[in-house]
Design a protein around this motif. Structure first.
Motif, PDB file in Angstrom:
ATOM      1  N   LEU A  30     -71.065 -50.993 -39.536  1.00 36.69           N
ATOM      2  CA  LEU A  30     -72.473 -50.650 -39.361  1.00 36.69           C
ATOM      3  C   LEU A  30     -73.322 -50.739 -40.630  1.00 36.69           C
ATOM      4  O   LEU A  30     -74.541 -50.877 -40.543  1.00 36.69           O
ATOM      5  CB  LEU A  30     -72.593 -49.242 -38.770  1.00 36.69           C
ATOM      6  CG  LEU A  30     -71.916 -49.026 -37.404  1.00 36.69           C
ATOM      7  CD1 LEU A  30     -72.252 -47.644 -36.863  1.00 36.69           C
ATOM      8  CD2 LEU A  30     -72.324 -50.101 -36.411  1.00 36.69           C
ATOM      9  N   MET A  31     -72.703 -50.659 -41.797  1.00 36.26           N
ATOM     10  CA  MET A  31     -73.461 -50.729 -43.045  1.00 36.26           C
ATOM     11  C   MET A  31     -74.275 -52.019 -43.169  1.00 36.26           C
ATOM     12  O   MET A  31     -75.450 -51.974 -43.553  1.00 36.26           O
ATOM     13  CB  MET A  31     -72.529 -50.571 -44.244  1.00 36.26           C
ATOM     14  CG  MET A  31     -73.262 -50.338 -45.558  1.00 36.26           C
ATOM     15  SD  MET A  31     -72.292 -50.786 -47.008  1.00 36.26           S
ATOM     16  CE  MET A  31     -72.504 -52.569 -47.011  1.00 36.26           C
ATOM     17  N   PRO A  32     -73.682 -53.191 -42.858  1.00 34.12           N
ATOM     18  CA  PRO A  32     -74.473 -54.429 -42.973  1.00 34.12           C
ATOM     19  C   PRO A  32     -75.682 -54.476 -42.051  1.00 34.12           C
ATOM     20  O   PRO A  32     -76.606 -55.260 -42.274  1.00 34.12           O
ATOM     21  CB  PRO A  32     -73.451 -55.520 -42.585  1.00 34.12           C
ATOM     22  CG  PRO A  32     -72.119 -54.910 -42.867  1.00 34.12           C
ATOM     23  CD  PRO A  32     -72.282 -53.470 -42.510  1.00 34.12           C
ATOM     24  N   GLU A  33     -75.686 -53.621 -41.021  1.00 32.49           N
ATOM     25  CA  GLU A  33     -76.820 -53.581 -40.100  1.00 32.49           C
ATOM     26  C   GLU A  33     -77.910 -52.634 -40.597  1.00 32.49           C
ATOM     27  O   GLU A  33     -78.929 -52.441 -39.933  1.00 32.49           O
ATOM     28  CB  GLU A  33     -76.349 -53.121 -38.712  1.00 32.49           C
ATOM     29  CG  GLU A  33     -75.308 -54.036 -38.077  1.00 32.49           C
ATOM     30  CD  GLU A  33     -74.812 -53.515 -36.742  1.00 32.49           C
ATOM     31  OE1 GLU A  33     -75.455 -52.587 -36.189  1.00 32.49           O
ATOM     32  OE2 GLU A  33     -73.789 -54.011 -36.245  1.00 32.49           O
ATOM     33  N   GLY A  34     -77.682 -52.049 -41.772  1.00 30.12           N
ATOM     34  CA  GLY A  34     -78.675 -51.153 -42.349  1.00 30.12           C
ATOM     35  C   GLY A  34     -78.598 -49.724 -41.838  1.00 30.12           C
ATOM     36  O   GLY A  34     -79.532 -48.935 -42.062  1.00 30.12           O
ATOM     37  N   LYS A  35     -77.502 -49.363 -41.185  1.00 29.95           N
ATOM     38  CA  LYS A  35     -77.350 -47.999 -40.683  1.00 29.95           C
ATOM     39  C   LYS A  35     -77.204 -47.021 -41.844  1.00 29.95           C
ATOM     40  O   LYS A  35     -76.686 -47.359 -42.913  1.00 29.95           O
ATOM     41  CB  LYS A  35     -76.126 -47.890 -39.767  1.00 29.95           C
ATOM     42  CG  LYS A  35     -76.157 -48.821 -38.564  1.00 29.95           C
ATOM     43  CD  LYS A  35     -77.317 -48.526 -37.628  1.00 29.95           C
ATOM     44  CE  LYS A  35     -77.240 -49.388 -36.380  1.00 29.95           C
ATOM     45  NZ  LYS A  35     -78.410 -49.199 -35.489  1.00 29.95           N
ATOM     46  N   THR A  36     -77.650 -45.782 -41.617  1.00 26.74           N
ATOM     47  CA  THR A  36     -77.605 -44.754 -42.655  1.00 26.74           C
ATOM     48  C   THR A  36     -76.535 -43.712 -42.344  1.00 26.74           C
ATOM     49  O   THR A  36     -76.180 -43.485 -41.191  1.00 26.74           O
ATOM     50  CB  THR A  36     -78.972 -44.062 -42.780  1.00 26.74           C
ATOM     51  OG1 THR A  36     -79.328 -43.484 -41.512  1.00 26.74           O
ATOM     52  CG2 THR A  36     -80.044 -45.066 -43.179  1.00 26.74           C
ATOM     53  N   PHE A  37     -76.036 -43.052 -43.416  1.00 29.09           N
ATOM     54  CA  PHE A  37     -74.910 -42.147 -43.288  1.00 29.09           C
ATOM     55  C   PHE A  37     -75.195 -40.807 -43.980  1.00 29.09           C
ATOM     56  O   PHE A  37     -75.889 -40.758 -44.986  1.00 29.09           O
ATOM     57  CB  PHE A  37     -73.650 -42.775 -43.893  1.00 29.09           C
ATOM     58  CG  PHE A  37     -73.306 -44.115 -43.291  1.00 29.09           C
ATOM     59  CD1 PHE A  37     -72.473 -44.207 -42.190  1.00 29.09           C
ATOM     60  CD2 PHE A  37     -73.827 -45.287 -43.829  1.00 29.09           C
ATOM     61  CE1 PHE A  37     -72.166 -45.429 -41.622  1.00 29.09           C
ATOM     62  CE2 PHE A  37     -73.529 -46.519 -43.263  1.00 29.09           C
ATOM     63  CZ  PHE A  37     -72.687 -46.597 -42.160  1.00 29.09           C
ATOM     64  N   TYR A  38     -74.588 -39.758 -43.401  1.00 30.56           N
ATOM     65  CA  TYR A  38     -74.708 -38.404 -43.950  1.00 30.56           C
ATOM     66  C   TYR A  38     -73.301 -37.825 -43.959  1.00 30.56           C
ATOM     67  O   TYR A  38     -72.598 -37.889 -42.953  1.00 30.56           O
ATOM     68  CB  TYR A  38     -75.628 -37.579 -43.045  1.00 30.56           C
ATOM     69  CG  TYR A  38     -76.240 -36.335 -43.665  1.00 30.56           C
ATOM     70  CD1 TYR A  38     -77.619 -36.210 -43.795  1.00 30.56           C
ATOM     71  CD2 TYR A  38     -75.445 -35.264 -44.071  1.00 30.56           C
ATOM     72  CE1 TYR A  38     -78.199 -35.057 -44.331  1.00 30.56           C
ATOM     73  CE2 TYR A  38     -76.017 -34.112 -44.607  1.00 30.56           C
ATOM     74  CZ  TYR A  38     -77.395 -34.025 -44.742  1.00 30.56           C
ATOM     75  OH  TYR A  38     -77.967 -32.893 -45.265  1.00 30.56           O
ATOM     76  N   LEU A  39     -72.885 -37.242 -45.088  1.00 30.60           N
ATOM     77  CA  LEU A  39     -71.518 -36.748 -45.230  1.00 30.60           C
ATOM     78  C   LEU A  39     -71.500 -35.245 -45.514  1.00 30.60           C
ATOM     79  O   LEU A  39     -72.237 -34.768 -46.376  1.00 30.60           O
ATOM     80  CB  LEU A  39     -70.792 -37.472 -46.368  1.00 30.60           C
ATOM     81  CG  LEU A  39     -70.228 -38.864 -46.083  1.00 30.60           C
ATOM     82  CD1 LEU A  39     -71.334 -39.891 -45.883  1.00 30.60           C
ATOM     83  CD2 LEU A  39     -69.322 -39.308 -47.226  1.00 30.60           C
ATOM     84  N   ILE A  40     -70.645 -34.540 -44.790  1.00 36.45           N
ATOM     85  CA  ILE A  40     -70.491 -33.089 -44.963  1.00 36.45           C
ATOM     86  C   ILE A  40     -69.007 -32.766 -44.998  1.00 36.45           C
ATOM     87  O   ILE A  40     -68.252 -33.226 -44.125  1.00 36.45           O
ATOM     88  CB  ILE A  40     -71.134 -32.318 -43.789  1.00 36.45           C
ATOM     89  CG1 ILE A  40     -72.606 -32.714 -43.614  1.00 36.45           C
ATOM     90  CG2 ILE A  40     -70.985 -30.810 -43.978  1.00 36.45           C
ATOM     91  CD1 ILE A  40     -73.154 -32.384 -42.242  1.00 36.45           C
ATOM     92  N   GLY A  41     -68.561 -31.976 -45.992  1.00 35.58           N
ATOM     93  CA  GLY A  41     -67.181 -31.538 -45.966  1.00 35.58           C
ATOM     94  C   GLY A  41     -66.491 -31.533 -47.314  1.00 35.58           C
ATOM     95  O   GLY A  41     -66.952 -32.154 -48.273  1.00 35.58           O
ATOM     96  N   GLY A  42     -65.371 -30.818 -47.369  1.00 34.13           N
ATOM     97  CA  GLY A  42     -64.587 -30.735 -48.590  1.00 34.13           C
ATOM     98  C   GLY A  42     -65.239 -29.823 -49.624  1.00 34.13           C
ATOM     99  O   GLY A  42     -66.296 -29.241 -49.403  1.00 34.13           O
ATOM    100  N   THR A  43     -64.601 -29.732 -50.759  1.00 36.76           N
ATOM    101  CA  THR A  43     -65.186 -29.001 -51.881  1.00 36.76           C
ATOM    102  C   THR A  43     -66.267 -29.869 -52.513  1.00 36.76           C
ATOM    103  O   THR A  43     -66.405 -31.060 -52.188  1.00 36.76           O
ATOM    104  CB  THR A  43     -64.119 -28.694 -52.944  1.00 36.76           C
ATOM    105  OG1 THR A  43     -63.633 -29.941 -53.479  1.00 36.76           O
ATOM    106  CG2 THR A  43     -62.959 -27.903 -52.352  1.00 36.76           C
TER     107      THR A  43
END
Length: 233
Positions: free
Chosen positions: A90-103
């Motif tokens: 999905l990255m090449p299609e310009g999709k955006t990402f949000y990451l939650i988790g870990g220390t």
């Protein structure tokens, strides 16, 4: 791709490939629910409802065994591999990402590694998985609604990650995937089983050897095997 209902009420999709699952997730924009023997064995009303309204898939060999017992040619789709394939697709299609988790150290290392592995990836925000109070939780929900990411990865472990993803989904529709300890594995803070153990479907045994304290937790496997052999799944 077919949705199968196990005898204990758990509903699971039988995807033939990573690509088929990702295409369906893009279309539906729901929570991806990783199913394994433990989650199937200990399925509650909440688990069943989560699977009913979202996209449950065969993350572990137990889920694969349950599907094959019903006559389906199932394949295992490990969540710790799926999330990276989602980014790759999905990255090449310009999709955006949000990451939650870990220390804080783990999430920062995850973002750093992703930006090197996937140059140009658009991570709109990230934070650790330790939400201390209602104010922090509300702030996160508001941020998700404001930034409107296409994909949200939540690595907090079950059932906390599923509860949080359900809350976020009410504020903003996207692809949500719970990842447990995948950020730790990705950044080298935890070790996944070597390929031989994975290929022979005994990854759980490798983890047990590495963490003997997990023994009591693994006792559910006897119940799962009993349920499977007696046709209760």
């Amino acid at each position: 791709m077919k949705r199968i209902t196990l005898k204990n009420g758990v509903k699971i999709y039988n995807f033939s490939s990573f690509g088929e699952l990702i295409d369906y997730a893009v279309q539906e924009k729901k929570i991806l629910v990783a199913l394994n023997a433990e989650k199937i064995t200990h399925a509650t009303a909440h688990t069943k409802a989560l699977c009913e309204h979202n996209i449950a898939y065969s993350d572990g060999v137990g889920a694969v065994m349950a599907l094959r017992k019903k006559g389906y040619d199932a394949m295992k789709i490990p969540g710790c591999e799926l999330w990276l394939e989602i980014i790759r697709r999905l990255m090449p299609e310009g999709k955006t990402f949000y990451l939650i988790g870990g220390t804080t150290d783990v999430i920062n290392a995850t973002v750093s590694k992703l930006t090197h592995q996937f140059p140009g990836i658009n991570i709109v925000n990230h934070r650790n998985g330790y939400i201390k109070n209602d104010q922090e939780r509300q702030s996160l929900l508001d941020d998700i609604a404001a930034k409107k990411p296409d994909v949200v990865f939540v690595a907090m472990g079950s059932p906390l990650q599923e509860i949080l993803m359900g809350e976020m989904q009410t504020r903003h529709q996207a692809i949500y995937q719970g990842l447990g300890g995948s950020f730790d594995v990705y950044t080298g803070h935890a070790k996944r089983a070597p390929k031989w153990w994975i290929d022979h479907n005994i990854e759980f045994l490798y983890r047990l050897i590495q963490e003997p304290s997990r023994f009591k937790r693994q006792l559910f496997l006897f119940k799962f095997i009993y349920m499977l052999s007696m046709g209760k799944l």
